[in-house]
Enzyme design. Structure first.
Site, mmCIF file in Angstrom:
data_model
loop_
_atom_site.group_PDB
_atom_site.id
_atom_site.type_symbol
_atom_site.label_atom_id
_atom_site.label_comp_id
_atom_site.label_asym_id
_atom_site.label_seq_id
_atom_site.Cartn_x
_atom_site.Cartn_y
_atom_site.Cartn_z
ATOM 1 N N HIS A 84 15.958 17.252 25.866
ATOM 2 C CA HIS A 84 15.147 17.940 24.855
ATOM 3 C C HIS A 84 13.791 17.258 24.740
ATOM 4 O O HIS A 84 13.685 16.042 24.770
ATOM 5 C CB HIS A 84 15.852 17.923 23.499
ATOM 6 C CG HIS A 84 14.953 18.287 22.370
ATOM 7 N ND1 HIS A 84 14.505 19.571 22.183
ATOM 8 C CD2 HIS A 84 14.369 17.547 21.405
ATOM 9 C CE1 HIS A 84 13.695 19.597 21.139
ATOM 10 N NE2 HIS A 84 13.596 18.371 20.652
ATOM 11 N N SER A 128 20.557 17.119 15.352
ATOM 12 C CA SER A 128 20.733 16.660 13.971
ATOM 13 C C SER A 128 20.830 17.843 13.018
ATOM 14 O O SER A 128 20.253 18.899 13.254
ATOM 15 C CB SER A 128 19.583 15.747 13.570
ATOM 16 O OG SER A 128 18.357 16.422 13.669
ATOM 17 N N LEU A 153 0.830 -1.206 0.000
ATOM 18 C CA LEU A 153 0.000 0.000 0.000
ATOM 19 C C LEU A 153 0.866 1.259 0.000
ATOM 20 O O LEU A 153 0.594 2.226 -0.711
ATOM 21 C CB LEU A 153 -0.926 0.014 1.219
ATOM 22 C CG LEU A 153 -1.965 1.134 1.180
ATOM 23 C CD1 LEU A 153 -2.930 0.939 0.027
ATOM 24 C CD2 LEU A 153 -2.728 1.228 2.485
ATOM 25 N N HIS A 165 9.743 23.117 11.793
ATOM 26 C CA HIS A 165 8.832 22.309 10.969
ATOM 27 C C HIS A 165 8.426 23.032 9.695
ATOM 28 O O HIS A 165 7.766 22.471 8.839
ATOM 29 C CB HIS A 165 7.603 21.915 11.788
ATOM 30 C CG HIS A 165 7.980 21.207 13.047
ATOM 31 N ND1 HIS A 165 8.231 21.875 14.222
ATOM 32 C CD2 HIS A 165 8.197 19.902 13.299
ATOM 33 C CE1 HIS A 165 8.591 21.009 15.146
ATOM 34 N NE2 HIS A 165 8.572 19.800 14.616
ATOM 35 N N ASP A 214 17.935 13.004 25.028
ATOM 36 C CA ASP A 214 16.644 13.389 24.448
ATOM 37 C C ASP A 214 15.504 12.556 25.021
ATOM 38 O O ASP A 214 15.605 11.336 25.094
ATOM 39 C CB ASP A 214 16.662 13.159 22.927
ATOM 40 C CG ASP A 214 17.500 14.198 22.194
ATOM 41 O OD1 ASP A 214 17.501 15.357 22.629
ATOM 42 O OD2 ASP A 214 18.137 13.837 21.187
ATOM 43 N N GLU A 245 4.111 11.672 25.526
ATOM 44 C CA GLU A 245 3.127 10.812 24.860
ATOM 45 C C GLU A 245 2.931 9.487 25.595
ATOM 46 O O GLU A 245 1.941 8.795 25.372
ATOM 47 C CB GLU A 245 3.500 10.580 23.398
ATOM 48 C CG GLU A 245 4.623 9.577 23.219
ATOM 49 C CD GLU A 245 5.132 9.498 21.797
ATOM 50 O OE1 GLU A 245 5.250 10.556 21.155
ATOM 51 O OE2 GLU A 245 5.414 8.392 21.343
ATOM 52 N N GLU A 303 24.664 13.930 14.031
ATOM 53 C CA GLU A 303 23.906 12.665 13.994
ATOM 54 C C GLU A 303 23.824 12.012 12.618
ATOM 55 O O GLU A 303 22.858 11.311 12.301
ATOM 56 C CB GLU A 303 22.476 12.878 14.559
ATOM 57 C CG GLU A 303 22.476 13.379 16.009
ATOM 58 C CD GLU A 303 21.066 13.590 16.576
ATOM 59 O OE1 GLU A 303 20.121 12.918 16.114
ATOM 60 O OE2 GLU A 303 20.929 14.429 17.491
ATOM 61 N N ARG A 347 3.698 6.221 5.754
ATOM 62 C CA ARG A 347 4.889 6.046 6.582
ATOM 63 C C ARG A 347 4.735 4.877 7.557
ATOM 64 O O ARG A 347 3.772 4.799 8.308
ATOM 65 C CB ARG A 347 5.193 7.318 7.356
ATOM 66 C CG ARG A 347 6.548 7.252 7.988
ATOM 67 C CD ARG A 347 6.932 8.514 8.710
ATOM 68 N NE ARG A 347 7.806 8.154 9.810
ATOM 69 C CZ ARG A 347 9.075 7.820 9.677
ATOM 70 N NH1 ARG A 347 9.635 7.833 8.488
ATOM 71 N NH2 ARG A 347 9.802 7.483 10.728
HETATM 72 N N1 GLN Z 1 18.533 15.031 18.875
HETATM 73 C C1 GLN Z 1 17.415 14.734 18.033
HETATM 74 C C2 GLN Z 1 17.533 15.520 16.731
HETATM 75 O O1 GLN Z 1 18.065 16.609 16.773
HETATM 76 C C3 GLN Z 1 16.102 15.054 18.700
HETATM 77 C C4 GLN Z 1 14.932 14.650 17.866
HETATM 78 C C5 GLN Z 1 13.579 14.817 18.520
HETATM 79 O O2 GLN Z 1 13.393 15.640 19.365
HETATM 80 N N2 GLN Z 1 12.612 14.058 18.109
HETATM 81 O O3 GLN Z 1 17.066 15.074 15.699
HETATM 82 ZN ZN ZN Z 2 12.390 17.649 19.110
#
Ligand code: GLN
Ligand code: ZN
Length: 764
Positions: free
Chosen positions: A649, A441, A17, A702, A607, A613, A492, A523
Site C-alpha cells: 500500500h 487500521s 510549545l 481524509h 505497507d 518521499e 491494528e 505534532r
Molecule cells: N496499514 C496502515 C493503516 O491502515 C497503512 C497506513 C499508511 O498508509 N500510512 O493505517
Molecule cells: Zn495510506
C-alpha cells in the site's frame, strides 16, 4: 573562522510549545501566557548558544507553528478567504486559522494545504499566490525577535536573523489558478526582502541568513533566472549588510554557475549530503572574495561528528582561500534532531557515547574551532572514542552481516511470474470480481488509546491487555462480516504507530525517552534510532493475525510495515551504506512474512507509504535509490509460495514519473490513493499497462464525508475502462485509523454496495 548555527529546535525540551499551543487553541490559556512560553524557549536557546560562544546566533528560527507560514505573514501573503474574517482580531489567530482552519460560530474555513519540507519528515504550510499577488511587510515577529535577542546579548554583533529566501519561498508555494507561474512574482517579492533587510540594518543588525534549499534541486530555466535576478538585486546591499546565502539537503555544484556574475558575499554549502561538492565550489569562488560556510555537523542525524573528516575539510578550505574566508556550521537547521541527549537515561552507554543531539552538536562546532586553533588532544580523543565504541559488540551481529552478503538472485524473486501466481491465487481464494478490502487500521478510539497507555505504564498486565485488544479484534471482524467485505483485517489496535510497533520489537533499533522532533505544528514524533545490525527476535504480528483468522471463515490479511518505510522514518546508521541497513530490515520482515505463511495466513500486506518521499532531490540519484529500495522490498516479499498473495500500500497520487518502479516491486496487489484525482492516475498505469492487480482507492478517507454508492460505482466503472477487470480491487484510499466509526460503517457499506453493483453491471 566564525562558527555559527542555522537554526535550533523550538519545541522546548519538555515539548512546552506543543502544550502551550494546544492549551491556547482550547481556550485554556490566553495569548500572553502563550507568548511567554515562546519567549522562554527562545531565551533558553539563545543563552545556550551564547554560552557555547557561537560567533553568530540565529533568530527568527523560532516559530509557533511553521517557518514557511511565518514568511507568509511577514510578506503579507494571506489568501482571500482569511483576510476578512471579523472574529479574528490579531495576527496570531489569523496565523493559527491559516494553519488549522477555523470552525467557530458561522465560520467554517478550511486549513491551508500542508506538505513535506523537501525530503524531510517536517511539514510546512503551502503559501498560496494570487495572479496579482501583492507583498508587503505584515508581521513584526522577525523584528521583535531581533530586538529580544539584542536585549539579551546587549549588542547586535552576533545577531543573525533567518529567512527563507525569495526564490525558495515562491517555489514552495502554489498558484491559486493556472493563469500564471509563481516564479513570475519574483520582481514583486524581491523589493520587500530589500525593505526588510534595510529595516533590520536600521536596527543595527549586520547579518542575515537567506535559506535557498532549492539550490540543491534540478532547476528549471525560470527558477535559475529568478535566482539570478533576486541575488543580483540583493547583492546591491552587500556594502551594508552580510548576506549569507544558505543551501542545504543536497549539493549545488550543478547550479553554482547561476552566480557567475554575481557577488555572493557568504555562501553556505552542505558537506554532509554532498561532501564532493567542496572541490568544485572552492574552484568557483577562489578568485572572488566570497566567504564559504562549511556545513559539517549533521543536522539530520543523531550521531557524533567525525572530527577527522571535518578537520580535513576545514584545512583544505583554509589552504585554498585563507582562514578569514572560512566559516563553520551544521549542514542545515537543527530542527530535525532532538534537543539534548543528556535527557536520555536508558540508552546503552556504548550507543549513547556515539550520540549527539542539537545541544551537543553546537559544542561539536566549538571543538572543531579549538582543534583548528591547536588543541589536538580533542581530535585524538574523538578518534579513540569513536573507534572504541564502534568496537562494542552491541552494534554488530555477524550472522546478520553474513546473511545480507549471501543474497542470491533467487532471494529477490518470487518463484514464478505474476501470471502464474495470479491463476493459482484466483483458483485458491475464489474471490468475486472486484473483491473488497480495507487498508488495515480501523478507528483508534479514546478507549483503545487509553488501554495502550495503561499497558505502557504497567497499570495493566499483559494478559489483561491482550484480552481487551482481542475483544476489539473480534468486534471489528463482526463488523466487516456484516458489511460483507471480502478480505478482512484485524484492525491494528495494538499499534500506536506503524513504524514504532516494529522498531520496538526488532534487534538493532531503539526508541528514545525524550527524542522529540517537530513534524508539523504542535505534532512531534520520536523517530526510532537504528544503531546496529537489525534482526527479528521472534514473531511480531503472528499471534494477533492468527487469532483474527481463527475468528472468521473469510480471508484475513496479515499487516506489516515495509523496510523502506521503517528506514525512512527512523534515524539511520552512518557507519554503513544505507542499502545494507535496508536489506537487514528487509530480511527481518521477510522472516515475519514467512512465519505468517507457515501459520496459515494467505494474504500479507507490506505497507510502503514512505517509498516515494525517500526519493532523492535530484533525478540523477533516483536510479540508485530505486535500485536498493526495490531490492529491499523484494527481499521482504519474495520468500513465499505462489499461492500466497502479497499486497502493498502507498498513500500518494504522484506516481506519474515512478510507476515503472512500482511495477518492479512485483507485489501481487497494490492499493493506493486515486480518489482525489478521480482515477486520473490510472491513465498512467493503463498506458504503461501495469501487469499486476490494483486497488485504486475509491474514496478519500481524509475527509469525514460519506461517499455515495453511485459515486463509488462511477469510479469503479472508470477504473474498469482502463484496467482489466480481473485485476481490480475495491478499497478506501488509506487506513481508517483517524475516522469515526459511524463514518466508516456507512462509507464501507456504500463501498460494498457499489462493488456488488459493479459485479452485475460491468462483468463482461
Ligand atoms: N496499514 C496502515 C493503516 O491502515 C497503512 C497506513 C499508511 O498508509 N500510512 O493505517
Ligand atoms: Zn495510506
Amino acid at each position: 573562522m566564525l562558527k555559527h548555527n542555522l537554526g535550533y529546535p523550538r519545541i522546548g525540551i519538555r515539548r512546552e510549545l506543543k502544550k502551550a499551543c494546544e492549551s491556547y487553541w482550547s481556550n485554556q490559556i490566553d495569548f500572553n501566557t502563550l507568548f511567554e512560553v515562546g519567549k522562554k524557549i527562545r531565551e533558553d536557546n539563545w543563552k545556550m548558544q551564547n554560552m557555547a560562544n557561537l560567533d553568530l546566533i540565529p533568530c527568527n528560527d523560532f516559530s509557533f507553528y511553521d517557518q514557511v507560514l511565518d514568511m507568509s505573514l511577514l510578506l503579507g501573503v494571506i489568501p482571500e478567504s482569511y483576510i476578512s474574517i471579523p472574529i479574528i482580531h490579531n495576527n496570531i489567530d489569523l496565523y493559527f486559522s491559516m494553519a488549522r482552519g477555523l470552525q467557530k460560530d458561522v465560520w467554517d474555513i478550511k486549513a491551508m494545504e500542508m506538505t513535506k519540507w523537501f525530503n524531510t519528515n517536517y511539514h510546512y504550510i503551502v503559501p498560496e499566490f494570487d495572479k496579482n499577488q501583492k507583498f508587503s511587510i505584515l508581521s513584526n515577529k522577525l523584528f521583535d525577535e531581533s530586538e529580544e535577542l539584542k536585549k539579551l546579548l546587549k549588542s547586535t554583533k552576533k545577531i543573525k536573523p533567518v529567512l527563507i529566501g525569495p526564490v525558495s519561498y515562491l517555489f514552495l508555494g502554489k498558484e491559486k489558478d493556472k493563469s500564471f507561474h509563481r516564479m513570475d512574482l519574483i520582481e514583486n517579492i524581491v523589493p520587500i526582502y530589500i525593505e526588510i533587510i534595510k529595516k533590520l540594518k536600521k536596527k543595527g543588525i549586520n547579518w542575515i541568513q537567506l535559506d535557498e534549499p532549492i539550490l540543491g534541486l534540478d532547476l528549471s530555466k525560470k527558477e535559475k533566472k529568478a535566482l539570478q535576478y533576486a541575488y543580483k538585486e540583493l547583492s546591491k546591499l552587500n556594502y551594508e549588510i552580510n548576506i549569507l546565502l544558505t543551501s542545504y539537503f543536497d549539493g549545488i555544484s550543478e547550479n553554482i554557475n547561476i552566480f557567475q556574475d554575481i557577488f555572493i558575499k557568504i555562501l553556505h554549502i552542505d558537506l554532509i549530503e554532498d561532501p564532493n561538492q567542496l572541490e568544485k565550489i572552492l574552484f568557483f569562488i577562489k578568485d572572488s572574495e566570497t566567504i564559504l560556510s562549511l556545513g559539517l555537523i549533521d543536522g539530520r542525524n543523531i550521531w557524533k561528528n567525525n572530527y577527522t573528516d571535518s578537520i580535513n575539510k576545514i584545512e583544505k578550505t583554509i589552504k585554498y582561500i585563507g582562514e578569514d574566508r572560512v566559516m563553520i556550521a551544521p549542514n542545515c537547521s537543527l530542527l530535525h534532531v532532538p534537543i539534548d541527549v543528556t535527557y536520555e537515561h536508558s540508552i546503552h552507554k556504548d550507543i549513547k557515547n556515539r550520540m549527539s543531539f542539537a545541544k551537543q552538536k553546537i559544542y561539536e562546532l566549538v571543538d572543531l574551532e579549538k582543534i583548528i586553533k591547536g588543541e589536538k588532544t580533542i581530535l585524538s580523543k574523538n578518534i579513540s572514542s569513536l573507534k572504541k565504541s564502534m568496537e562494542s559488540s552491541i552494534f554488530h551481529d555477524e550472522k546478520v552481516k553474513t546473511r545480507i552478503k549471501q543474497v542470491k538472485e533467487c532471494d529477490l524473486k518470487r518463484k514464478n511470474s505474476f501470471y502464474v501466481r495470479q491463476k493459482k491465487q484466483h483458483k485458491k481464494f475464489n474471490l468475486p470480481i472486484f473483491p473488497t478490502t480495507t487498508i488495515g487500521s480501523f478507528p483508534q478510539t479514546k478507549e483503545i488509546r487509553s488501554l495502550r497507555n495503561k499497558f505502557r505504564k504497567n497499570e495493566l498486565s499483559k494478559e489483561e491487555y491482550d484480552k481487551k485488544i482481542k475483544k476489539f479484534i473480534v468486534n471489528v471482524i463482526k463488523k466487516q462480516e456484516k458489511i460483507n467485505l471480502d478480505v478482512l483485517v484485524h484492525g491494528e489496535f495494538e499499534r500506536t504507530d506503524m513504524v514504532e510497533y516494529f522498531s520496538d520489537k526488532l534487534n538493532g533499533i531503539l526508541s528514545t525517552e525524550n527524542g522529540w522532533v517537530q513534524s508539523y505544528g504542535s505534532r512531534c514524533v520520536k523517530p526510532p534510532i537504528i544503531y546496529g545490525d537489525v534482526s527479528r527476535t521472534g514473531d511480531m504480528t503472528v499471534d494477533w493475525i492468527c487469532f483474527a483468522q481463527k475468528k472468521t471463515n473469510k480471508l484475513m490479511k496479515g499487516m506489516l510495515t515495509g523496510p523502506v518505510t521503517i528506514l525512512q522514518w527512523s534515524f539511520i546508521r552512518n557507519d554503513q551504506p544505507i542499502f545494507d541497513t535496508a536489506y537487514q530490515i528487509a530480511w527481518a520482515i521477510r522472516d515475519e512474512v514467512t512465519s505468517l505463511e507457515k501459520n496459515g495466513i494467505q494474504i500479507i500486506q507490506i505497507d510502503e507509504p514512505a517509498l516515494r518521499e525517500g526519493l532523492p532531490l535530484k533525478k540523477k540519484n533516483w536510479k540508485s535509490y530505486f535500485n536498493w529500495s526495490i531490492k529491499a522490498f523484494r527481499i521482504s516479499s519474495s520468500g513465499v509460495k505462489d499461492e500466497t498473495q502479497i499486497h502493498t500500500h502507498m498513500c500518494y497520487s504522484e506516481f506519474n514519473d515512478i510507476f515503472e518502479h512500482i511495477a518492479d516491486l512485483d507485489a501481487d496487489v497494490i492499493t493506493m490513493e486515486t480518489s482525489r484525482s478521480k482515477m486520473e492516475l490510472l491513465k498512467a498505469f493503463s498506458e504503461f499497462s501495469y501487469p499486476n492487480e490494483i486497488g485504486p482507492g475509491v474514496y478519500d478517507i481524509h475527509s469525514p464525508r460519506i461517499p455515495t454508492v453511485e459515486e463509488i460505482f462511477n469510479l469503479i466503472e472508470k477504473a474498469s475502462k482502463k484496467l482489466p477487470i480481473k485485476n481490480i480491487w475495491v478499497n478506501p484510499d488509506c487506513g481508517l485509523k483517524t475516522r469515526k466509526w459511524e463514518e466508516v460503517l456507512k462509507s464501507l457499506k456504500n463501498m460494498t454496495e457499489a462493488a456488488k453493483m459493479a459485479r452485475i453491471k460491468l462483468s463482461n
